[in-house]
Design an enzyme around this catalytic site. Structure first.
Site: not given
Length: 253
Positions: A46, A71, A85, A148, A150, A175-176
């Site tokens: 995000h 993330r 990497d 995650q 979600e 939230a998701d």
């Protein structure tokens, strides 16, 4: 906390507190490291992080031994491999919905068949100064993969996802998941039930349990479900809160 011991602490249930970093600026990461957090997670899903920004933050994190998570924008293997990497201790992968996807994510984060491409010259590998056998062993013991949860399907599949080899923790995204459940806030009974179910799955598999919270009191309230890894707000939220508090404190009565 050092990046070399973060995975052991996570899977061992030790309480770990960090935050999401939204601003692609090296100085922000430096400040957050000085704050004494256990980890920082670059939000490349995000936030406006490109490879150059992740690369710079990875250099600082490796130089200081600080646990840095990324993330990633998706479960694509190239996104996972590139973050590692460039020096990340681990990855947080959004919207992992079933065990098959969890297995693909875990393979993408580690060397082996259908896995991360081996290169001994990356920052994570010490820029060419470590032999292959040692790097393979380090990948198994150091690299962290957080899935995650979600989506409603993911909650149902949480026991299988948690039991997947190479998954180190489950992250319930409140939230998701609330939006996916058709809710407009994060207070529904369905969400509280999901916290309990996912926590039970993580505990049964001996994995860590993570979530996002806005502040410490909210985090303490979720400890009853076994949460031991808290992503608390972000530097954006902390800047806004501090600025508003300062203005309110000096405003005329």
């Amino acid at each position: 906390m050092r990046h070399t011991t973060f995975r052991r602490a996570l899977r061992g249930g030790e309480p770990l507190v960090g935050t999401f970093m939204k601003t692609p600026a090296l100085d922000v990461l430096e400040v957050l490291i000085h704050a004494g957090l256990d980890f920082v997670c670059l939000d490349a899903e995000h936030g406006p992080f490109d490879r150059a920004a992740i690369n710079a933050c990875g250099a600082l994190a490796r130089a200081t031994g600080f646990p840095l998570l990324v993330r990633v924008p998706s479960a694509a293997p190239d996104q996972i491999g590139a973050a590692l990497d460039m020096g990340a201790t681990g990855v947080v992968v959004p919207h992992v919905t079933d065990a098959a996807m969890a297995a693909r994510v875990a393979r993408a984060a580690r060397f082996g068949p259908d896995g991360r491409g081996f290169a001994g010259s990356t920052r994570w590998a010490g820029l060419g100064g470590t032999n292959m056998a040692d790097l393979l062993a380090r990948s198994e013991h150091e690299t962290v993969v957080i899935a995650q949860i979600e989506d409603p399907d993911a909650v149902a599949a949480a026991p299988a996802i948690a039991a997947t080899d190479g998954i180190d923790a489950l992250f319930l995204g409140p939230a998701d998941l609330s939006v996916a459940l058709g809710k407009t806030d994060q207070s529904s009974p369905e969400l509280h039930d999901a916290f309990a179910r996912v926590g039970q799955a993580a505990k049964a598999a001996g994995k860590g349990y993570a979530t996002f919270v806005t502040d410490a009191p909210a985090g303490r309230a979720l400890a009853k479900h076994g949460v031991n890894l808290w992503f608390v707000a972000s530097e954006h939220a902390w800047i806004i809160a501090g600025a508003r508090a300062a203005k309110a404190g000096l405003a005329p009565d």
